[in-house]
Design a protein around this motif. Sequence first.
Motif, short mmCIF file in Angstrom:
data_model
loop_
_atom_site.label_atom_id
_atom_site.label_comp_id
_atom_site.label_asym_id
_atom_site.label_seq_id
_atom_site.Cartn_x
_atom_site.Cartn_y
_atom_site.Cartn_z
N ARG A 79 0.83 -1.21 0.00
CA ARG A 79 0.00 0.00 0.00
C ARG A 79 0.86 1.26 0.00
O ARG A 79 0.50 2.27 -0.62
N TRP A 80 1.99 1.22 0.70
CA TRP A 80 2.88 2.38 0.72
C TRP A 80 3.40 2.66 -0.69
O TRP A 80 3.41 3.81 -1.14
N ALA A 83 0.87 4.23 -2.90
CA ALA A 83 0.68 5.65 -2.63
C ALA A 83 1.87 6.49 -3.08
O ALA A 83 1.76 7.71 -3.22
N ARG A 280 -4.15 1.68 6.05
CA ARG A 280 -2.76 1.60 5.62
C ARG A 280 -1.85 2.09 6.73
O ARG A 280 -2.06 3.16 7.30
#
Length: 307
Positions: A79-80, A83, A280
């Motif tokens: 997820r990091w 993003a 997240r």
Amino acid sequence: MIFRGLEALISLSRGYVRHVPGALGKAALTVAVLNPRLRRTPRLRVVRARFSARFAVDTQDLIQRYIYMFGIWEPHMTRWLQARLSPGDTFIDVGANIGYYTVLASGLVGEGGRVVAVEASPDFHQRLLAQVRLNRRDNVRAVNGAVSDKRRTLTFVLASSTNMGANSIVPYDGPAESSFEVAAFPLGELLDTAEISTARVIKIDVEGAEGSVVRGMIPMLDKLRPDCEITVEVTPDRMAQLGDSVEELMRIMHAHGFHAYRLANEYTPESYVAALRGKRAVPVRWRGPVVEESDLIFSRVDAETLP
């Protein structure tokens, strides 16, 4: 007949974990049934991830088994990166394994971006190429080689085929699954000028060799774009066996303007069930000693949490 019934039950259980909303019974199901069964009786499948990609997996291996069960590997790091990376960016994947992050990043940076995947194992390199072909990705340059602080030949040992991500140069005295030798170079010698200057994220997962990898990056650190971030899986015990330390790694990064953040990461099946239902995770500023395996993110952003 009993075997076919059990296999059908495993398929149903996996479908429940992957596709049914909520968490009722999922942790217990993955811990007690799915994870041990899929390790002992491997499945070879092509499965869809939780992002726009497919992977050919062998569930004997930890990473591939989790992709099969959950559709994702390391949910917080995934997820990091989702993003962080944008169309046109460059992603450098050092220790690319079977290509999970390579394929993820390839989709995120798009046709105008590029991905460089560096993997020492000839076997994993071929698997990575197969994943790239499966997903028809044309923006990946795959390098079959190792990264170190100088040119040398390294010997890698794989202790167990149940965790193929554990290929390492750390000395190992037990029975080995396999071993191989490969030429190693400083990362800057494996990248061209454009790949260094446009890198948005460099991911390093090298099972104990992170000290020498980061030392070899010193000449290129000041050539990176100002917003480049470097994520390193640090393993203090393994580093120490190679004569390295997290403290030296941290000093190098700090000297070049980087601040350290820690991103939560767990590998138990039940933690994946929780992570997929939660928010997240946010990388948190890390100032203390690093005494256990940790995912560190180095950024020139100076804050308490990494936005």
